[in-house]
Scaffold this motif. Structure first.
Motif, PDB file in Angstrom:
ATOM      1  N   SER A  64       0.844  -1.192   0.000  1.00  0.00           N
ATOM      2  CA  SER A  64       0.000   0.000   0.000  1.00  0.00           C
ATOM      3  C   SER A  64       0.876   1.238   0.000  1.00  0.00           C
ATOM      4  O   SER A  64       2.090   1.159   0.228  1.00  0.00           O
ATOM      5  N   ILE A  65       0.259   2.383  -0.243  1.00  0.00           N
ATOM      6  CA  ILE A  65       0.962   3.652  -0.177  1.00  0.00           C
ATOM      7  C   ILE A  65       0.122   4.658   0.584  1.00  0.00           C
ATOM      8  O   ILE A  65      -1.102   4.530   0.689  1.00  0.00           O
ATOM      9  N   VAL A  66       0.795   5.656   1.139  1.00  0.00           N
ATOM     10  CA  VAL A  66       0.134   6.820   1.716  1.00  0.00           C
ATOM     11  C   VAL A  66       0.689   8.027   0.984  1.00  0.00           C
ATOM     12  O   VAL A  66       1.879   8.081   0.673  1.00  0.00           O
ATOM     13  N   PHE A  67      -0.180   9.002   0.689  1.00  0.00           N
ATOM     14  CA  PHE A  67       0.255  10.141  -0.100  1.00  0.00           C
ATOM     15  C   PHE A  67      -0.639  11.332   0.169  1.00  0.00           C
ATOM     16  O   PHE A  67      -1.685  11.219   0.818  1.00  0.00           O
ATOM     17  N   GLN A  68      -0.232  12.487  -0.333  1.00  0.00           N
ATOM     18  CA  GLN A  68      -1.045  13.686  -0.207  1.00  0.00           C
ATOM     19  C   GLN A  68      -1.623  14.035  -1.575  1.00  0.00           C
ATOM     20  O   GLN A  68      -0.980  13.826  -2.612  1.00  0.00           O
ATOM     21  N   ALA A  69      -2.833  14.545  -1.580  1.00  0.00           N
ATOM     22  CA  ALA A  69      -3.489  14.842  -2.849  1.00  0.00           C
ATOM     23  C   ALA A  69      -4.584  15.882  -2.659  1.00  0.00           C
ATOM     24  O   ALA A  69      -5.126  16.052  -1.564  1.00  0.00           O
ATOM     25  N   VAL A  70      -4.891  16.566  -3.756  1.00  0.00           N
ATOM     26  CA  VAL A  70      -6.009  17.501  -3.819  1.00  0.00           C
ATOM     27  C   VAL A  70      -7.039  16.905  -4.764  1.00  0.00           C
ATOM     28  O   VAL A  70      -6.758  16.730  -5.955  1.00  0.00           O
ATOM     29  N   GLY A 120       2.849  -0.974  10.573  1.00  0.00           N
ATOM     30  CA  GLY A 120       1.818  -0.909   9.544  1.00  0.00           C
ATOM     31  C   GLY A 120       0.419  -0.665  10.048  1.00  0.00           C
ATOM     32  O   GLY A 120      -0.531  -0.651   9.260  1.00  0.00           O
ATOM     33  N   ASN A 121       0.254  -0.422  11.346  1.00  0.00           N
ATOM     34  CA  ASN A 121      -1.086  -0.300  11.922  1.00  0.00           C
ATOM     35  C   ASN A 121      -1.549   1.141  12.088  1.00  0.00           C
ATOM     36  O   ASN A 121      -2.705   1.382  12.448  1.00  0.00           O
ATOM     37  N   SER A 122      -0.670   2.109  11.861  1.00  0.00           N
ATOM     38  CA  SER A 122      -1.043   3.512  11.994  1.00  0.00           C
ATOM     39  C   SER A 122      -0.132   4.338  11.107  1.00  0.00           C
ATOM     40  O   SER A 122       0.801   3.811  10.477  1.00  0.00           O
ATOM     41  N   LEU A 123      -0.380   5.636  11.081  1.00  0.00           N
ATOM     42  CA  LEU A 123       0.451   6.547  10.304  1.00  0.00           C
ATOM     43  C   LEU A 123       0.479   7.904  10.974  1.00  0.00           C
ATOM     44  O   LEU A 123      -0.328   8.190  11.862  1.00  0.00           O
ATOM     45  N   ILE A 124       1.427   8.727  10.548  1.00  0.00           N
ATOM     46  CA  ILE A 124       1.516  10.091  11.052  1.00  0.00           C
ATOM     47  C   ILE A 124       1.465  11.049   9.869  1.00  0.00           C
ATOM     48  O   ILE A 124       1.785  10.686   8.740  1.00  0.00           O
ATOM     49  N   ILE A 159       1.880  17.499  14.221  1.00  0.00           N
ATOM     50  CA  ILE A 159       1.949  16.106  13.774  1.00  0.00           C
ATOM     51  C   ILE A 159       0.918  15.287  14.539  1.00  0.00           C
ATOM     52  O   ILE A 159       0.843  15.366  15.773  1.00  0.00           O
ATOM     53  N   PHE A 160       0.143  14.507  13.806  1.00  0.00           N
ATOM     54  CA  PHE A 160      -0.904  13.678  14.388  1.00  0.00           C
ATOM     55  C   PHE A 160      -0.674  12.221  14.004  1.00  0.00           C
ATOM     56  O   PHE A 160      -0.156  11.920  12.932  1.00  0.00           O
ATOM     57  N   GLN A 161      -1.103  11.334  14.886  1.00  0.00           N
ATOM     58  CA  GLN A 161      -1.107   9.903  14.593  1.00  0.00           C
ATOM     59  C   GLN A 161      -2.549   9.477  14.362  1.00  0.00           C
ATOM     60  O   GLN A 161      -3.458   9.871  15.104  1.00  0.00           O
ATOM     61  N   ALA A 162      -2.774   8.698  13.312  1.00  0.00           N
ATOM     62  CA  ALA A 162      -4.115   8.221  12.986  1.00  0.00           C
ATOM     63  C   ALA A 162      -4.063   6.735  12.672  1.00  0.00           C
ATOM     64  O   ALA A 162      -3.020   6.193  12.281  1.00  0.00           O
ATOM     65  N   ASP A 163      -5.203   6.065  12.837  1.00  0.00           N
ATOM     66  CA  ASP A 163      -5.248   4.665  12.428  1.00  0.00           C
ATOM     67  C   ASP A 163      -5.502   4.595  10.926  1.00  0.00           C
ATOM     68  O   ASP A 163      -5.666   5.619  10.247  1.00  0.00           O
ATOM     69  N   LEU A 164      -5.547   3.408  10.385  1.00  0.00           N
ATOM     70  CA  LEU A 164      -5.652   3.253   8.937  1.00  0.00           C
ATOM     71  C   LEU A 164      -7.027   3.614   8.395  1.00  0.00           C
ATOM     72  O   LEU A 164      -7.206   3.694   7.172  1.00  0.00           O
TER      73      LEU A 164
END
Length: 359
Positions: A64-70, A120-124, A159-164
């Protein structure tokens, strides 16, 4: 908006002027493919349907990937966009044909610099959703005289931590000013990030729960975009130490006591990222023109380097997959609409030597 977020907006608006080969006639698609094939093959666009997208990172399992987008606005008549319509939000997506990206930020304010936790269980990610006003004050970070390149750091970004699924787990920073550009240590116990809490853009390391932040850099000028090496013993980052609107790359230990400069030229060198071998980094540079950023591979111990991309336009924000076999980056010159999108290619660090049988 962060350094990385703003450059995508600017590069989207720019028309590529520099030639792929650094001068002379523009390279043909066939010539570009041949030059790039030494290290990257099977180049394909990863994100579609966004007004712009970029700064992607792989999940720890590489699936998987995490990214920023508009997001694009829907087709409509007399539509009134939201105040932060053209700010970045954070999305995740599986790397599978037809997979639907999922927004994991709140949809408010501006977001940037997302990164998966090693488990792999959360992200910032950095976000201004607690103070989302588009008129919030911003402190200038980088401006290139005579060009449209401008970066700013919004006040109130933390900076925040969030779940998937996008549920906020914890706010990790609450200092005045800008906190963002965060990434985890390989063991998941620490986060390295950039902060203006002491009046200048500096690099800090804190515990993964946000406690015990300590400052790593102490020189005047912006320091940012830091990442731990795969063994967790070194860090790589970009800096504007001379105040000349240019950025150079530095490597250091995690205590901040062994800083060593890697680039020293008249270019903007930024977005460095480690290969899994712990010796090589990949980064973007403007040495071929401020509207033609290209990717370079460098050995941090010898400073030997090699050009990776040759396509007109912006190629930047490169990252490797965890196994080092794929490269993902942001480009605005490879798609049909010239808006910034993510691209992925198969990557080979050490190509097979050319012999009489395979030349």
């Amino acid at each position: 908006m962060s350094f990385t977020a703003s450059v995508l907006l600017v590069c989207t608006a720019l028309t590529a002027q520099a030639h792929g080969g650094g001068g002379g006639r523009p390279l043909s698609a066939e010539e570009v493919a041949k030059l790039e094939s030494k290290h990257i093959t099977n180049v394909r666009q990863a994100t579609f349907g966004f007004f712009r997208a970029g700064e992607g990172y792989f999940s720890p399992d590489g699936k998987s990937i995490v990214f920023q987008a508009v997001p694009n606005l829907p087709e409509s008549i007399f539509l009134k966009p939201s105040p932060n319509q053209y700010e970045y939000q954070i999305f995740t997506a599986e790397l599978a044909p037809g997979a639907k990206p999922k927004r994991v930020s709140t949809g408010e304010g501006a977001c940037t610099c997302a990164f998966f936790a090693p488990d792999g269980n959360s992200l910032i990610f950095g976000s201004t959703h607690l103070s989302p006003s588009p008129s919030a004050p911003k402190s200038a970070a980088y401006g290139r005289s005579g060009s449209r390149y401008r970066w700013s750091f919004p006040e109130g970004m933390d900076i925040f931590q969030a779940d998937l699924n996008g549920a906020i787990i914890k706010r990790l920073t609450d200092a005045d000013g800008y906190d963002a550009e965060g990434s985890f240590s390989p063991d998941g116990k620490q986060i390295i990030f950039t902060s203006h809490r002491d009046g200048d853009g500096e690099i800090y390391i804190m515990d993964a729960d946000g406690k015990n932040p300590r400052r790593i850099t102490h020189a005047k000028g912006y320091d940012g975009g830091p990442f731990f090496s795969p063994d967790g013993k070194r860090i790589i980052y970009r800096s504007d130490r001379k105040g000349d609107d240019l950025l150079q790359l530095f490597v250091n230990n995690v205590e901040g006591t062994e800083e060593r400069q890697l680039t020293d030229d008249k270019s903007v060198n930024w977005g460095p990222y480690w290969h899994r071998d712990g010796r090589h980094i990949i980064y973007a540079t403007s040495r071929h023109g401020h509207s033609n950023y290209e990717l370079y591979l460098m050995n941090v111990d010898t400073k030997a380097e090699e050009r990776i991309t040759f396509h007109d336009g912006f190629d930047g924000l490169p990252v490797f997959s965890p196994d080092g076999k794929q490269l993902m980056w942001t480009s605005n010159g490879r798609g049909t609409d010239r808006n910034s999108q993510l691209f992925i290619a198969d990557f080979t660090l050490d190509p097979a030597p050319q012999t009489a049988s395979n030349r």
